[in-house]
Scaffold this motif. Structure first.
Motif, PDB file in Angstrom:
ATOM      1  N   ARG A  44       0.811  -1.221   0.000  1.00 15.62           N
ATOM      2  CA  ARG A  44       0.000   0.000   0.000  1.00 15.62           C
ATOM      3  C   ARG A  44       0.842   1.268   0.000  1.00 15.62           C
ATOM      4  N   THR A  45       2.029   1.191  -0.609  1.00 17.36           N
ATOM      5  CA  THR A  45       2.789   2.413  -0.827  1.00 17.36           C
ATOM      6  C   THR A  45       2.190   3.217  -1.971  1.00 17.36           C
ATOM      7  N   THR A  46       1.367   2.561  -2.781  1.00 19.86           N
ATOM      8  CA  THR A  46       0.524   3.256  -3.748  1.00 19.86           C
ATOM      9  C   THR A  46      -0.878   2.679  -3.632  1.00 19.86           C
ATOM     10  N   ARG A  47      -1.881   3.536  -3.748  1.00 18.68           N
ATOM     11  CA  ARG A  47      -3.270   3.097  -3.579  1.00 18.68           C
ATOM     12  C   ARG A  47      -4.121   3.695  -4.693  1.00 18.68           C
ATOM     13  N   PRO A  48      -3.932   3.234  -5.934  1.00 18.36           N
ATOM     14  CA  PRO A  48      -4.707   3.788  -7.048  1.00 18.36           C
ATOM     15  C   PRO A  48      -6.167   3.382  -6.966  1.00 18.36           C
ATOM     16  N   ALA A  49      -7.022   4.248  -7.470  1.00 20.00           N
ATOM     17  CA  ALA A  49      -8.444   3.905  -7.552  1.00 20.00           C
ATOM     18  C   ALA A  49      -8.742   3.061  -8.782  1.00 20.00           C
TER      19      ALA A  49
END
Length: 289
Positions: A44-49
Motif C-alpha cells: 500500500r505504498t501506492t493506492r490507485p483507484a
C-alpha cells in the motif's frame, strides 16, 4: 498486507487507454508487467483507484529494427531482450544486461519500458537508456511525443510522464557498425538490486577509440551517462592506463547514495572498477588483446 480496493479496466487500443487516463489519470496506475507495481500495491505504498491493464493492446510487443534506430514496444518483456537475435550491436548489449534484471519469472513478465517508467536509480535498463540517448515515446490527450532520456528521469521514481499519458515504446539510436558492448554489476546478493553497475559500448578505428558510450546505474538519484569519461577516451589508444583514468573520471562524475552496507566512497570505488573492467572487456571483444 493486501492491496486496497481498486477498479480495473483493460482497454483494447492505445486511444482507448489514453481516453481512460485522460479521465482518471491522477488516480490511476498503468499495469504492463506489474513486477514493481504489485509490490507497491501489496504494501500500500501506492493506492490507485483504477488499474489500467494495457496487456491486451496489440502492436506493443515487438522489437523493430529500423534504419537508424531500434524500437522496443511497451510490452516487450525482459526475457525477449535476453534472447535478442536481431542484427545490431544493441542485441549483444541486451543479452548481457537482461540476466541481471530480477529472476526468470520476473523477466518473463516485466517490461523494458516499465523499468524506465518506474525509474529506479539502480535499474540496468535506465542506465542503458541514458547512455544511448534513448527517446521514450508517450501518447496522451495532446497526442504522441518523444521525451529524450536526459529529460525523462527527474529523480528517483520520478519521470516526465504525465498522469494522463501512456508509454508506448522506447526508441534507441543504433550504435555504429562494429561497436562492441560490455556490462558489469556489483550487488550484495544475487536477488538484490545493483549497488553499482556500468555498461560500455565502443567502436575502434585505426587502433583508437572512435566512439564510446558509458552508462552508470545507482550512481545518483537518476541514471548517469559518464560524458567526461567518454571525452577522455575518444581518440585515444585503448590501454590499461586509459581504462583506469576513465574509470576514475566516471566515478568522479557520480554522486552515489550512501547505504548502510555501502558508503558513497565505496560505491565510487566500485563504479570506477566496473567501468575499467567493462572497457577492458569491450576492447577484448573488439579483437585487441
Amino acid at each position: 498486507m493486501k492491496p486496497a480496493q481498486f477498479d480495473y479496466v483493460a482497454p483494447g487500443s492505445v486511444p482507448e487507454a489514453v481516453a481512460v487516463l485522460a479521465e482518471r489519470g491522477p488516480e490511476s496506475r498503468v499495469l504492463a508487467g506489474g513486477q514493481s507495481l504489485l509490490i507497491e500495491l501489496r504494501y500500500r505504498t501506492t493506492r490507485p483507484a483504477l488499474l489500467v491493464d494495457v496487456n491486451r493492446i496489440p502492436g506493443l510487443s515487438q522489437v523493430t529494427v529500423e534504419d537508424g534506430s531500434v524500437r522496443v514496444g511497451a510490452l516487450v518483456r525482459h526475457a525477449q531482450l535476453e534472447r535478442a537475435r536481431f542484427d545490431d550491436p544493441l542485441a549483444e548489449l541486451f543479452r548481457q544486461v537482461a540476466p541481471y534484471v530480477g529472476h526468470p519469472p520476473i523477466r518473463a513478465r516485466g517490461t523494458f519500458a516499465g523499468s524506465l517508467a518506474w525509474a529506479h536509480p539502480a535499474s540496468e535498463w535506465c542506465a542503458l537508456a541514458m547512455a544511448l540517448d534513448a527517446g521514450i515515446e508517450v501518447n496522451g490527450p495532446a497526442g504522441p511525443r518523444t521525451v529524450p532520456a536526459a529529460s525523462w528521469f527527474r529523480g528517483a521514481f520520478e519521470t516526465a510522464c504525465l498522469p494522463e499519458e501512456l508509454v508506448t515504446g522506447v526508441r534507441l539510436p543504433r550504435p555504429p557498425a562494429g561497436a562492441v558492448a560490455a556490462f558489469a554489476e556489483h550487488r550484495r546478493t544475487h536477488s538484490g538490486f545493483a549497488l553499482a553497475a556500468a555498461l560500455v559500448m565502443l567502436r575502434l578505428a585505426g587502433g583508437r577509440v572512435e566512439w564510446v558510450r558509458i552508462g552508470l546505474a545507482n550512481a545518483a538519484d537518476v541514471p548517469l551517462r559518464a560524458v567526461g569519461a567518454e571525452r577522455l577516451m575518444t581518440g585515444e589508444r585503448p590501454e590499461p592506463e586509459l581504462f583506469a583514468a576513465a574509470g576514475a573520471r566516471a566515478a568522479a562524475e557520480a554522486d552515489p547514495p550512501g547505504e548502510p552496507h555501502a558508503p558513497a566512497a565505496y560505491l565510487r570505488h566500485a563504479l570506477s572498477t566496473l567501468v575499467r573492467r567493462c572497457l577492458a572487456r569491450a576492447v577484448h571483444h573488439a579483437g585487441i588483446p
